[in-house]
Design an enzyme around this catalytic site. Structure first.
Site, PDB file in Angstrom:
ATOM      1  N   HIS A  92      44.156  51.865  96.357  1.00  0.00           N
ATOM      2  CA  HIS A  92      45.243  50.909  96.526  1.00  0.00           C
ATOM      3  C   HIS A  92      46.596  51.632  96.611  1.00  0.00           C
ATOM      4  CE1 HIS A  92      43.347  46.967  96.195  1.00  0.00           C
ATOM      5  NE2 HIS A  92      42.579  47.444  95.249  1.00  0.00           N
TER       6      HIS A  92
ATOM      7  N   ARG B  67      46.359  41.320  81.935  1.00  0.00           N
ATOM      8  CA  ARG B  67      45.726  40.050  82.323  1.00  0.00           C
ATOM      9  C   ARG B  67      44.299  39.986  81.793  1.00  0.00           C
ATOM     10  NH1 ARG B  67      44.045  40.407  88.206  1.00  0.00           N
ATOM     11  NH2 ARG B  67      42.497  41.698  87.126  1.00  0.00           N
TER      12      ARG B  67
ATOM     13  N   LYS C 100      34.176  49.435  85.907  1.00  0.00           N
ATOM     14  CA  LYS C 100      35.294  49.371  86.846  1.00  0.00           C
ATOM     15  C   LYS C 100      36.043  50.694  86.886  1.00  0.00           C
ATOM     16  CE  LYS C 100      39.347  46.591  88.037  1.00  0.00           C
ATOM     17  NZ  LYS C 100      40.203  45.446  87.660  1.00  0.00           N
TER      18      LYS C 100
ATOM     19  N   CYS D 292      40.282  49.063 100.198  1.00  0.00           N
ATOM     20  CA  CYS D 292      39.488  48.771  99.004  1.00  0.00           C
ATOM     21  C   CYS D 292      38.260  47.899  99.324  1.00  0.00           C
ATOM     22  CB  CYS D 292      40.356  48.156  97.916  1.00  0.00           C
ATOM     23  SG  CYS D 292      39.592  48.301  96.267  1.00  0.00           S
TER      24      CYS D 292
ATOM     25  N   SER E 178      41.375  50.497  91.741  1.00  0.00           N
ATOM     26  CA  SER E 178      41.054  49.375  90.871  1.00  0.00           C
ATOM     27  C   SER E 178      39.897  48.634  91.522  1.00  0.00           C
ATOM     28  CB  SER E 178      42.270  48.454  90.702  1.00  0.00           C
ATOM     29  OG  SER E 178      41.956  47.341  89.895  1.00  0.00           O
TER      30      SER E 178
ATOM     31  N   GLU F 145      49.101  50.825  98.108  1.00  0.00           N
ATOM     32  CA  GLU F 145      50.196  49.849  98.172  1.00  0.00           C
ATOM     33  C   GLU F 145      50.663  49.389  96.802  1.00  0.00           C
ATOM     34  OE1 GLU F 145      46.684  47.129  97.608  1.00  0.00           O
ATOM     35  OE2 GLU F 145      47.070  49.082  98.548  1.00  0.00           O
TER      36      GLU F 145
END
Length: 310
Positions: free
Chosen positions: A235, A249, A163, A142, A192, A237
């Protein structure tokens, strides 16, 4: 075969509870084999969570791997106990004279920050440059991809207006590439990021081969011909709830984030998301460890006589 990590690292219990094969350092020291030395530079704020995610993927290999956790500097972390960092992480000065079979550099929440404003940019620049001589194969993930493209190819920072957040379909570009061996022709992976990776810039200003891409995300997997560098713009992971945690969040912080695409069932954030990318993620890391690290690295790391195909 297992990954080998310190006996008291929190990931030991987390992964063992998931029936992941983990070997503690004390047990590994009794075995007479040459494990791979893997350096893990963790730039994410929630370091323990990120450790668990990456170590989980690295565990699905027939190779024994000794993990050395590396921190970028001595600044106090808001999300990770200082005791944890002091117990399990080393500083670059501690290992700069060593050689490693592999290096993973994680992403970081710095998508809108200029490289010159990143407080640890000089140190990261040094580590990426150092890896060319001291590491057999490096994987950038990333934001680390964006950083590496600047350090290695002098590409400027490209930023998306909005984003990119969600789970996207990608297509294999190079059917015979060993990094994607065993992949389906089309596969899912999470993203992300604000970072952008224009395909024309990659093709015209680097020597990288694009191995997988998407019309929405752009390049997803890229690599050098000598296998010394692998670039993952997403991502893989991430856990099933990671994108949800980021969304809630930001919602709580009043940022008004867009709903992650193709993620929540029926686009309903009240419904539990499912990980639809896990098998691809395991296979990606297994291929990298086998073909880019193990098959390439010398038995004696001090020689740096790599097995690079012509």
């Amino acid at each position: 075969m297992p990954i080998c990590i310190p006996d008291s690292l929190p990931a030991v219990n987390v992964l063992r509870n998931e029936n992941v094969f983990v070997m503690t350092s004390s047990r590994a020291n009794t075995q007479e084999i040459r494990p791979l030395k893997l350096l893990f530079l963790n730039l994410m704020p929630k370091k323990i969570e990120t450790e668990n995610q990456f170590l989980r993927l690295l565990s699905n290999s027939s190779l024994q791997i000794n993990i050395q956790l590396l921190r970028i500097d001595q600044r106090e972390s808001k999300n990770t106990p200082t005791e944890h960092l002091n117990s399990f992480y080393c500083d670059f000065d501690d290992i700069r004279e060593q050689n490693f079979d592999g290096l993973i550099i994680t992403g970081a929440p710095l998508g809108k920050v200029a490289f010159s404003d990143v407080v640890y940019w000089p140190k990261l620049f040094e580590i990426i440059s150092w890896a060319k001589e001291h590491v057999t194969s490096t994987m950038f993930v990333c934001w680390a991809v964006q950083a590496a493209l600047n350090v290695l190819y002098d590409l400027p920072k490209f930023t998306r207006a909005h984003k990119l957040s969600g789970v996207y379909q990608h297509q294999i570009v190079q059917p015979n590439a060993i990094l994607t061996r065993g992949f389906d022709d089309s596969f899912l992976a999470p993203h992300s990021r604000y970072a952008d990776f224009p395909i024309d810039k990659i093709e015209n200003y680097t020597d990288l081969t694009i191995l997988a891409k998407s019309d929405i995300t752009g390049p997803y997997l890229m690599a050098t011909a000598d296998k010394r560098m692998a670039f993952v713009t997403g991502h893989p992971e991430y856990d099933s709830f990671t994108l949800a945690n980021e969304y809630f969040r930001d919602l709580k912080a009043g940022i008004h984030p867009a709903l992650p695409e193709n993620y929540f069932p029926d686009n309903n954030p009240d419904l539990q998301p499912k990980a639809t990318w896990r098998s691809h993620a395991y296979l990606l890391f297994s291929n990298w460890l086998n073909y880019y690290v193990y098959q390439l690295t010398p038995f004696d790391l001090t020689t740096r006589n790599l097995t690079i195909d012509d």
